[in-house]
Motif scaffolding. Structure first.
Motif: not given
Lengths: 284, 284
Positions: A22-28, A30-34, A99, B22, B24, B152
């Motif tokens: 895993p390399q991305l935060m869940v709050t990014d 990019g994921i929360t809002r595309g 993102t 991270p 994701l 999303l």
């Protein structure tokens, strides 16, 4: 194997990371809002094809989203790092993603290099015409709709392909609510017309709110050199059925022949397909 | 502080993870395609408000995307775990997210609990009417457009809010291409009309392709109990200007008064705002 390189101000050539972790935060966002942008290109023998066209479109997408992304030279260095790490002289998919990142931090940006999916090419496509819901003039009066930007918000594109597959088709050509031919969910539409021995290559006009296709652009340049006449829509579904060939073109699948639309056959031209495939293969 | 709980078949009550790290994969289709769904709700004194309405809408969104997500009881247990870990008897934001996950793996799903953003409430809003590009009948004929699913892929919603802010406004009310009032990018539109002493509370009709508002639904139920008449569009912009009050309602910001639309004032009613705010505050 996937190679992952983050763009990182502290590492001018990019920071290699483990794509299997895993390399991305869940709050990014990019994921929360595309809320981000991407590009996908093909690399052959370690060299990305149409690199400048992809970087230019990435910059246009960033502008549309008011997203600050690293400059082209930073992307280029990270791409070089990723392709060197992949160390493969065949074909590879190079994906660029940026993102908006985490709230009040900066953009999250990375380059991902991976294998070309198997079985992607050479298939003749049955497609469905699906209404994209927008009329062909909305892009010009409603910039907030982000038409012509390649965003991470692809849920509708994916849903359209699922819809097609669950109805026995392979892919989709979107139409506007006023009946114009637009684009595929991940490709550009091309048709050929041979009139009095002159070959015409035609694609829907950009003003209809479609994404400017980097492969279409490269193919048009090569086709002009080869003596083709070029044209830009508007196209309506009738034009597809009356053409001498219909294709969907994109950076990794390349040129894909359409053999039927809404269950009705369209003209197949192995000769034109071979010629156009040769032209797109020659693009660097 | 943010609490993060992943839904995990191996952990019936959910798996607590570090939200500051991270978590994701860059290849998760939630990020690469905005291919997933979410819900945002408010928890008060450790209890999520309108939980069943949010879980029901999540299930509807999952159906629209043909996305297999954990069942409601699994979500409920993970929410309980997250709220227990947050251990805060004030107000908290509870976010549920499910993505299609990595290609050929299953969905990625998590619960995130965080503080309510400061300064979110009590502001009177100036809003812009912005064309959403779709006509108000498209949802019924084009299921692939995912109207009414909370996905999303929110890049357009975010771009619309940025557009409003860069033009001196606070928020947006989307209109359809055929001139109907739709919804806010993250809220439902409400208007009040007081006719011969009878208070009417009206919201655009669901068939126009808007998201079913959980707060609107709860407020309507409470308002009916309190003697209000209820109505469902279609509404046109004229109706907003001729009303006795316009609000945007959502789960965390709650009821927000609209004081101007496209720079033109709309009727403010402190009494009706106070009454409706009291009704929505009473929802559990």
């Amino acid at each position: 194997m996937t190679v992952l390189v983050f763009l990182d101000p502290a590492r001018p050539d990019g920071r290699i990371a483990d794509a299997a972790q895993p390399q991305l935060m869940v709050t990014d966002t990019g994921i929360t809002r595309g809320d981000g942008i991407f590009e996908t290109m093909l690399a052959v023998n370690g060299a990305p094809r149409k690199l400048q066209a992809h970087l230019a479109r990435l910059a246009t997408s960033a502008d549309a989203l008011e997203l600050k992304v690293p400059s082209s030279d930073v992307w280029e260095r990270a791409i070089t790092t990723a392709l060197a790490a992949a160390d493969d002289d065949g074909e590879l998919v190079v994906k660029l993603v940026a993102t908006r990142g985490e709230p009040e931090a900066g953009a999250t940006a990375w380059v991902q290099v991976s294998a070309v999916p198997v079985g992607l090419r050479g298939q003749r496509l049955s497609v469905l015409l699906l209404d994209r819901g927008y009329d062909s003039t909305v892009a010009q009066r409603a910039p907030w709709l982000l038409m012509g930007a390649k965003t991470l918000s692809y849920a509708v594109n994916m849903a359209a392909v699922r819809y097609a597959r669950s109805h026995g088709a392979d892919d989709v050509i979107f139409t506007s609510s006023d009946g114009k031919v637009l684009e595929g969910p991940t490709s550009t539409v091309l048709i050929a017309q041979v009139i009095d021995g002159v070959k015409h290559l035609i694609t829907p006009q950009l003003e209809s709110g479609i994404l400017p296709g980097t492969s279409q652009g490269a193919l048009f340049a090569a086709a002009r050199e080869a003596g083709w006449d070029l044209g830009y829509g508007p196209l309506v579904p009738e034009d597809l059925f009356e053409s001498d060939g219909v294709w969907l073109i994109s950076s990794v699948r390349l040129l894909a022949e359409v053999e039927s639309i809404d269950g009705k056959p369209v003209t197949l031209s192995p000769e034109l397909t071979a010629e156009l495939s040769g032209l797109i293969a020659s693009v660097s």
